[in-house]
Design an enzyme around this catalytic site. Sequence first.
Site, mmCIF file in Angstrom:
data_model
loop_
_atom_site.group_PDB
_atom_site.id
_atom_site.type_symbol
_atom_site.label_atom_id
_atom_site.label_comp_id
_atom_site.label_asym_id
_atom_site.label_seq_id
_atom_site.Cartn_x
_atom_site.Cartn_y
_atom_site.Cartn_z
ATOM 1 N N SER A 52 0.856 -1.192 0.000
ATOM 2 C CA SER A 52 0.000 0.000 0.000
ATOM 3 C C SER A 52 0.888 1.237 0.000
ATOM 4 O O SER A 52 2.113 1.145 0.102
ATOM 5 C CB SER A 52 -0.914 0.001 1.225
ATOM 6 O OG SER A 52 -0.166 0.340 2.364
ATOM 7 N N LYS A 53 0.234 2.358 -0.104
ATOM 8 C CA LYS A 53 0.895 3.657 -0.208
ATOM 9 C C LYS A 53 1.989 3.846 0.866
ATOM 10 O O LYS A 53 3.017 4.435 0.614
ATOM 11 C CB LYS A 53 -0.198 4.718 -0.046
ATOM 12 C CG LYS A 53 0.191 6.089 -0.459
ATOM 13 C CD LYS A 53 0.088 6.293 -1.934
ATOM 14 C CE LYS A 53 0.867 7.532 -2.310
ATOM 15 N NZ LYS A 53 1.255 7.562 -3.696
ATOM 16 N N ARG A 54 1.731 3.331 2.057
ATOM 17 C CA ARG A 54 2.708 3.620 3.123
ATOM 18 C C ARG A 54 4.028 2.868 2.934
ATOM 19 O O ARG A 54 5.009 3.134 3.614
ATOM 20 C CB ARG A 54 2.082 3.363 4.495
ATOM 21 C CG ARG A 54 2.075 1.950 4.941
ATOM 22 C CD ARG A 54 1.067 1.705 6.049
ATOM 23 N NE ARG A 54 0.387 0.452 5.757
ATOM 24 C CZ ARG A 54 0.853 -0.722 6.118
ATOM 25 N NH1 ARG A 54 1.965 -0.815 6.783
ATOM 26 N NH2 ARG A 54 0.189 -1.830 5.809
ATOM 27 N N GLY A 63 5.647 2.996 0.177
ATOM 28 C CA GLY A 63 6.326 3.716 -0.904
ATOM 29 C C GLY A 63 5.272 4.012 -1.943
ATOM 30 O O GLY A 63 4.127 3.592 -1.808
ATOM 31 N N GLU A 70 5.572 7.887 -10.202
ATOM 32 C CA GLU A 70 6.025 8.586 -8.997
ATOM 33 C C GLU A 70 7.498 8.293 -8.717
ATOM 34 O O GLU A 70 8.191 9.119 -8.132
ATOM 35 C CB GLU A 70 5.187 8.178 -7.790
ATOM 36 C CG GLU A 70 3.856 8.889 -7.731
ATOM 37 C CD GLU A 70 3.040 8.442 -6.535
ATOM 38 O OE1 GLU A 70 3.394 8.804 -5.397
ATOM 39 O OE2 GLU A 70 2.064 7.689 -6.743
#
Length: 465
Positions: A243-245, A247, A253
């Site tokens: 998930s986003k957390r 990376g 991105e």
Amino acid sequence: MSDQTQIRTRFAPSPTGYLHIGGARTAVFSWLYAKRYGGKFILRVEDTDNERSTEDSIQQILDAMAWLGLDYDEGPFRQTDRWEIYHSFIKKLLDSGHAYRCVCTREDLDEKRELMQKSGAKPMYDGSCRGKDIPADVGKPYVVRIAGPKDGKTEVEDLLRGTVVFDNSELDDMIIMRTDGSPTYNFCVVVDDADMKISHVIRGDDHLANTPRQLVIYKALGLKPPKFAHVSMILGSDGKRLSKRHGALSVLEYRDMGILPDAFLNYLTRLGWSHGDQEVFTLDELKSKFDLDAVSKSASRFDLEKMTWTNAEHLRKMDNKALVKISGNAFEGIPGERLETLLEMLKPRARTLVDLAASARIYLEDGLEYDEKSVTRFLTSDTASLLSELADRLEIANFGRKEDIETVFNEYLEEKGLKLKILAQPVRVALTGGTVSPGLFDIMAFMGKDKCLARIREGARRGRG
Ligand code: GLU
């Protein structure tokens, strides 16, 4: 190793969002496998899900692939452009009796499903329209279903997992065309993979459950299925779902974070594939060494720290011209030789292109940002007078020769009976704003006398408080 003459792989993204790490790795494996065996790589956009597919996602996927250099030999094909082909295959199946029309309404099906659930059976279609030869002009909405096998087993020969066996009794007569005439996902994938002569389907193992269903369709169409390799998931560094957390998730991105495309490809390929204990690979090495037999069956863990380390390794080895080109306008207007010196000085320490450009600004721009902690620790009333004396002394040094700066500097230290380490950090903080930099005399020679002395004097001023 491959035993086929023409290797044809494909990447078949559904454009319902940006290209994420997992999708990118599937693309990279498919691309490398084609490169490894001199085959073809095909791009197919699976945009049949009208509600979730967007043009913006397609563009983002194409941009991410272009950034990574994942060039395709054929495509991009779009499933929404291929309706006629799907319908011709549906007709074939209806004509040969391998598919049939079904007029069961949603209410009928819901009712039956409920009954089955109540009796503890697995809810699935009971085949009530099968064998009834319902014609196209039945006057009611109908779907088309595959007349699948009722018993026996379907075996998926997976190149990574070996044989995975599915009971045919678990697979009901799946819908291949909806009442509105649209073909369904599993059906389109089979028609496309067959029509595009795909030899190896490399995809995420979240699709493994689709494969027996697709094999039933291959069989009904009398087509030889491709070989399959279902690649394991990529998890976060803590073993949880990515998930986003952990990376960024979107490939682009990483570009914006200053990761090099080759380093990204290198790291992604190493997520699930290994070659001895080698970590850093050039693109050519990947293309010549990648193979499916060294792809792991178990899930791999995404580690941003390791990706950044891989990136630093690539940066260090990168040719300066290529580095300047990929850095956009970060080094614009710096004369050639000076730029070479700057890059040789900074490359060993930079972890990303963003780092590299930021550290270059320290030596190129007039203004300087100071790290407060370093200032408090090293620019003190004790060091202030030394810095100011040193600046005066350095007036006589020839900054065109770094050895000359070093000699004058050392003479000053000797005269004062000081060790270099006493003065090195205060000077470094004065010159760069922080405590980490390339060699002191290298940066001084690069900045030149005026800038150096002004900064050392400003350091002294800050030390006096
Ligand atoms: N379109 C599917 C996805 O994006 C991939 C299907 C396949 O590779 O067979 O997950």
